[in-house]
Design an enzyme around this catalytic site. Structure first.
Site, PDB file in Angstrom:
ATOM      1  CG  LEU A 104      -3.357  19.384   1.289  1.00  0.00           C
ATOM      2  CD1 LEU A 104      -4.638  19.543   0.507  1.00  0.00           C
ATOM      3  CD2 LEU A 104      -2.485  18.338   0.626  1.00  0.00           C
ATOM      4  CE  LYS A 163      -7.717  27.991   0.801  1.00  0.00           C
ATOM      5  NZ  LYS A 163      -7.223  28.896  -0.219  1.00  0.00           N
ATOM      6  N   GLY A 220      -3.100  32.535   0.962  1.00  0.00           N
ATOM      7  CA  GLY A 220      -3.361  33.895   1.394  1.00  0.00           C
ATOM      8  C   GLY A 220      -4.477  33.983   2.413  1.00  0.00           C
ATOM      9  N   GLY A 231      -5.733  31.312   4.433  1.00  0.00           N
ATOM     10  CA  GLY A 231      -5.802  30.382   5.548  1.00  0.00           C
ATOM     11  C   GLY A 231      -5.112  29.081   5.208  1.00  0.00           C
ATOM     12  CG  ASP A 279      -5.273  36.307  -4.587  1.00  0.00           C
ATOM     13  OD1 ASP A 279      -4.359  36.887  -5.212  1.00  0.00           O
ATOM     14  OD2 ASP A 279      -5.103  35.778  -3.484  1.00  0.00           O
ATOM     15  CB  THR A 333       0.026  28.336   4.840  1.00  0.00           C
ATOM     16  OG1 THR A 333       0.267  27.225   5.689  1.00  0.00           O
ATOM     17  CG2 THR A 333      -0.603  29.455   5.631  1.00  0.00           C
TER      18      THR A 333
END
Ligand SMILES: *[C@@H]1O[C@H](CO)[C@@H](O)[C@H](O)[C@H]1NC(C)=O
Ligand SMILES: *[C@@H]1O[C@H](CO)[C@@H](O)[C@H](O)[C@H]1NC(C)=O
Ligand SMILES: *[C@@H]1O[C@H](CO)[C@@H](O)[C@H](O)[C@H]1NC(C)=O
Ligand SMILES: *[C@@H]1O[C@H](CO)[C@@H](O)[C@H](O)[C@H]1NC(C)=O
Ligand SMILES: *[C@@H]1O[C@H](CO)[C@@H](O)[C@H](O)[C@H]1NC(C)=O
Ligand SMILES: *[C@@H]1O[C@H](CO)[C@@H](O)[C@H](O)[C@H]1NC(C)=O
Ligand SMILES: *[C@@H]1O[C@H](CO)[C@@H](O)[C@H](O)[C@H]1NC(C)=O
Length: 673
Positions: free
Chosen positions: A350, A373, A354, A356, A469, A352
């Protein structure tokens, strides 16, 4: 009257409706019942009322087709009533289900507009808690929804006009002889009996729960003293409502009786329809006949397949430590995830992020659509606390957080399993000339949603969770375009740092507060800073740092908005894709709040609680000048020190910008001080 009841109970599946005021209803099974069904409710061929089938995020209703006469006495008092029903909840997983069943008295048949999941098919965001609802419900709730202050994920509650129960208790009963409390699990799959009694004179409502092999306990489980006269109208509909969430669950009602002004007739338990078999007996017959054959087969297989098994073991090997035993239900088998994502094929990728790569998958047994993930992680430091935190956040459901279903650990790798969000991440609706963009109303709702999710992580949950984040690409949109914040707390895993010599700062350039970049310490204020950048990017449709052509032309969004503000034309900073479709007051609020959150001084930023209040319009935004933002001087975000001791551990969409960091800092200094 007594003879009348005898007659009724003798005739299975028969409904009796006395023409007089004192309605009496009994269903020992629903085979020939004429109930009014909607949603995914159905009546099975053997007479079970199946309120939900294996469909996720749906609701089912079953109502007695005619209104019931709750005629008030001359002094305006609602009559007494009583009901008995037997229910069972059968879930895909032994310890996880969702969301529950409610017996309901409502002015309309079918509760139009009600939502599934935590709303139990009873209310929606708008009318929840509203006194104009005139709804009384007895909820059997199997998920802890923090937004309604649920006590746990296995409780019985009395709800009046809203999902925040007026009184609730963990499921169980008080044994008659010892008086001791016995726990019951609503999702055990076993049928249980519920009695609801309202006394119109005492103005008290009692709810009692018990397994079907014992009679009605003397002491009720939940008792509420409350006059229902203002809530119950003269004519009301009665029935059941149920809803599913992310876990496939079947909610059944096996039998039901109801009476106005008297005791509801007892159900004939032996006549109730049988629940579908769940494992058990079938297997034992299979084992007695097939066991010898299977053993022989297994032995030969084991010998011939030894090499294969060893290889396979290695392929699907997991890490499992003692402390993880408690998280049994939240642990997924690597093998299942491998099958779900078809071996982590590129086609299922789906995106990439930060931390993985994220894959789409369909779990093999439950057929739940998930996002998996894969986070590579060598250090064991902090893993225990991290897993404890994500598992307990995962247990709660907040409507603005991506539901975390569980995890799996392998050597050097952590896999997180989330609900699949069909509409993907927010950034694709904002940046780089999106094909589909969001209207201002949708954006404002997204902002309020993310603020509420972050406020929850900061202040409403039992411990403070710093997101670390916050940014548009970490905000996902579910099927109804509700914003859901993902990746909470993940950055923390890297924060402890594998190398104590250097401070690794995790986060994304442009969203990183200056003091965070300097000290490497994430706090609630650093999240607020990132949220500020997020507010601006949603309103302006630009990234916090836009690389423009040459290396010296990077534009900082906060500077850009600030310069519009100082010229007194802040609205001109908006996303041109909005056209004229926006609410000026809301847009101005968002942009100014974005500037406030971007203040370089952590103490000058608002808390998430205040942010939510500003966005909801509960309190007015203070003048920017009053917090040290004025047209002549800029005290935002970034400064030179912030960038020099800056170390990015993880690649992000801002990589490119980062490689220009010194020039960004320069342009900041020139524009900023
Ligand atoms: C079922 O109830 C509805 C509503 O009262 C009524 O119109 C209908 O005729 C009933 N059907 C049967 C088979 O009794
Ligand atoms: C559940 O019921 C609905 C409506 O009756 C039906 O459309 C759907 O296919 C059913 N789902 C399953 C998995 O049986
Ligand atoms: C209202 O009337 C009912 C019966 O008619 C009686 O039992 C009850 O005590 C009355 N309540 C009040 C507050 O007068
Ligand atoms: C919420 O439910 C009410 C009452 O059923 C309904 O009128 C209203 O349209 C619903 N609101 C939404 C947003 O669905
Ligand atoms: C309750 O609903 C009524 C009618 O739908 C509406 O006018 C009122 O504003 C609502 N009140 C609250 C507190 O939501
Ligand atoms: C009932 O469950 C609660 C919470 O899960 C637990 O604390 C308590 O010890 C249990 N009681 C019994 C008698 O099993
Ligand atoms: C509710 O339970 C209490 C305590 O057992 C009892 O005194 C009361 O009469 C009950 N009320 C109703 C309406 O059954």
């Amino acid at each position: 009257m007594a003879m009348f009841f005898k007659l009724v109970t003798l005739l299975p599946f028969l409904v009796s409706l006395v023409a007089s005021e004192d309605t009496s209803i009994i269903y020992n099974g629903f085979r020939s019942a004429n109930l009014s069904l909607d949603g995914i409710a159905e009546i099975t061929s053997n007479g079970l009322l199946k309120l939900t089938n294996d469909t996720r995020q749906h609701k089912g209703h079953a109502f007695f087709p005619n209104p019931i006469n709750f005629k008030k006495s001359s002094n305006g008092t609602a009559p007494s009533f009583s009901t008995i029903f037997v229910f069972a909840i059968i879930s895909q997983y032994p310890t996880l289900s969702g969301h529950g069943i409610a017996f309901v008295i409502a002015p309309t048949r079918g509760l139009p507009g009600a939502l599934p999941s935590q709303y139990l098919g009873l209310f929606n965001e708008t009318n929840n808690g509203n006194a104009t609802n005139h709804v009384v419900a007895i909820e059997l709730d199997t998920i802890q929804s923090s937004e309604f202050a649920d006590i746990n994920d296995n409780h019985v509650g009395i709800d009046i006009n809203g999902l925040k129960s007026d009184r609730s208790a963990p499921a169980g009963y008080y044994a008659d002889n010892s008086g001791g409390f016995r726990n019951l699990s609503l999702i055990s799959g076993h049928p249980m009996q519920v009695w609801v009694d309202y006394d119109g004179v005492q103005k008290q409502i009692n709810v009692t729960l018990a397994p079907t092999n014992i009679g009605k306990p003397k002491v009720p489980l939940v008792s509420l003293s409350r006059d229902l006269s203002p809530i119950i109208n003269d004519n009301m509909y009665i029935g059941f409502s149920s809803s599913t969430g992310s876990v496939l669950s079947n909610h059944y009602v096996l039998g039901w009786s109801f009476k106005i002004n008297g005791q509801a007739p007892d159900l004939a338990l032996s006549q109730l329809p049988k629940l579908p078999r769940i494992g058990g007996k079938k297997r034992s017959i299979f084992l007695t006949i097939g066991l010898p054959v299977i053993i022989v087969g297994l032995v030969s297989l084991a010998i011939s397949g030894l090499v294969y098994v060893v290889r396979r073991k290695r392929k699907f090997a997991e890490l499992l430590e003692d402390w993880e035993v408690d998280y049994g239900t939240h642990r997924f088998k690597f093998k299942d995830l491998y099958i779900a994502t078809r071996g982590f094929r590129e086609k299922e990728l789906l995106g990439t992020g930060g931390f993985g790569r994220v894959y789409r998958g369909i779990l093999p047994t439950s057929k739940i659509e998930v996002a998996v993930k894969r986070v590579s992680h060598e250090s064991r430091q902090g893993m225990k606390e991290f897993v404890a935190e994500i598992v307990s956040i995962g247990r709660l459901r907040h409507r603005n957080l991506v539901p975390l279903l569980g995890y799996c650990r392998r050597k050097g790798e952590l896999l997180l399993v989330y609900d699949y969000m069909p509409n993907g991440s927010l950034d694709k609706y904002l940046f780089n000339q999106p094909e589909v963009t969001l209207s201002w109303n949708q954006r404002f709702r997204v902002l309020k949603g993310v603020a509420s999710g972050l406020f929850y992580l900061h202040e409403e949950w039992e411990q403070v969770v710093i997101h670390r984040d916050v940014k548009a690409s970490n905000v996902l949109l579910d099927g109804e375009l509700n914003a859901r914040l993902g990746d909470f707390g993940l950055a923390r895993l890297y924060d402890h740092g594998t190398d104590p010599q250097t401070t690794h700062v995790v986060g994304t350039l442009g969203y990183l507060a200056p003091e965070h970049a300097r000290s490497g310490k994430a706090t609630r204020s650093t999240d607020v800073f990132a949220f500020g950048a997020f507010l601006l990017e949603v309103a302006c449709g630009r990234r916090p740092i836009e690389p423009r052509g040459g290396p010296n032309e990077d534009v900082l969004l906060v500077d850009w908005v600030f310069s519009h503000w100082s010229r007194g034309e802040i609205l001109e900073a908006r996303d041109p894709n909005l056209g004229t479709d926006f609410v000026a007051e809301e847009l101005e609020l968002v942009l100014k709040l974005g500037l406030m959150c971007s203040h370089s001084e952590p103490a000058a930023r608002p808390s998430m609680r205040q942010v939510v209040q500003f966005l909801e319009g509960d309190i007015p935004l203070p003048e920017l000048s009053s917090i040290g933002i004025c047209a002549t001087g800029l005290t935002f975000g970034h400064n030179k020190e912030g960038f020099t001791d800056f170390a990015m551990s993880y690649p992000s969409s801002m990589d490119k910008a980062f490689s220009h960091s010194s020039s960004v800092a320069d342009s900041l200094l020139s524009g900023g001080r």
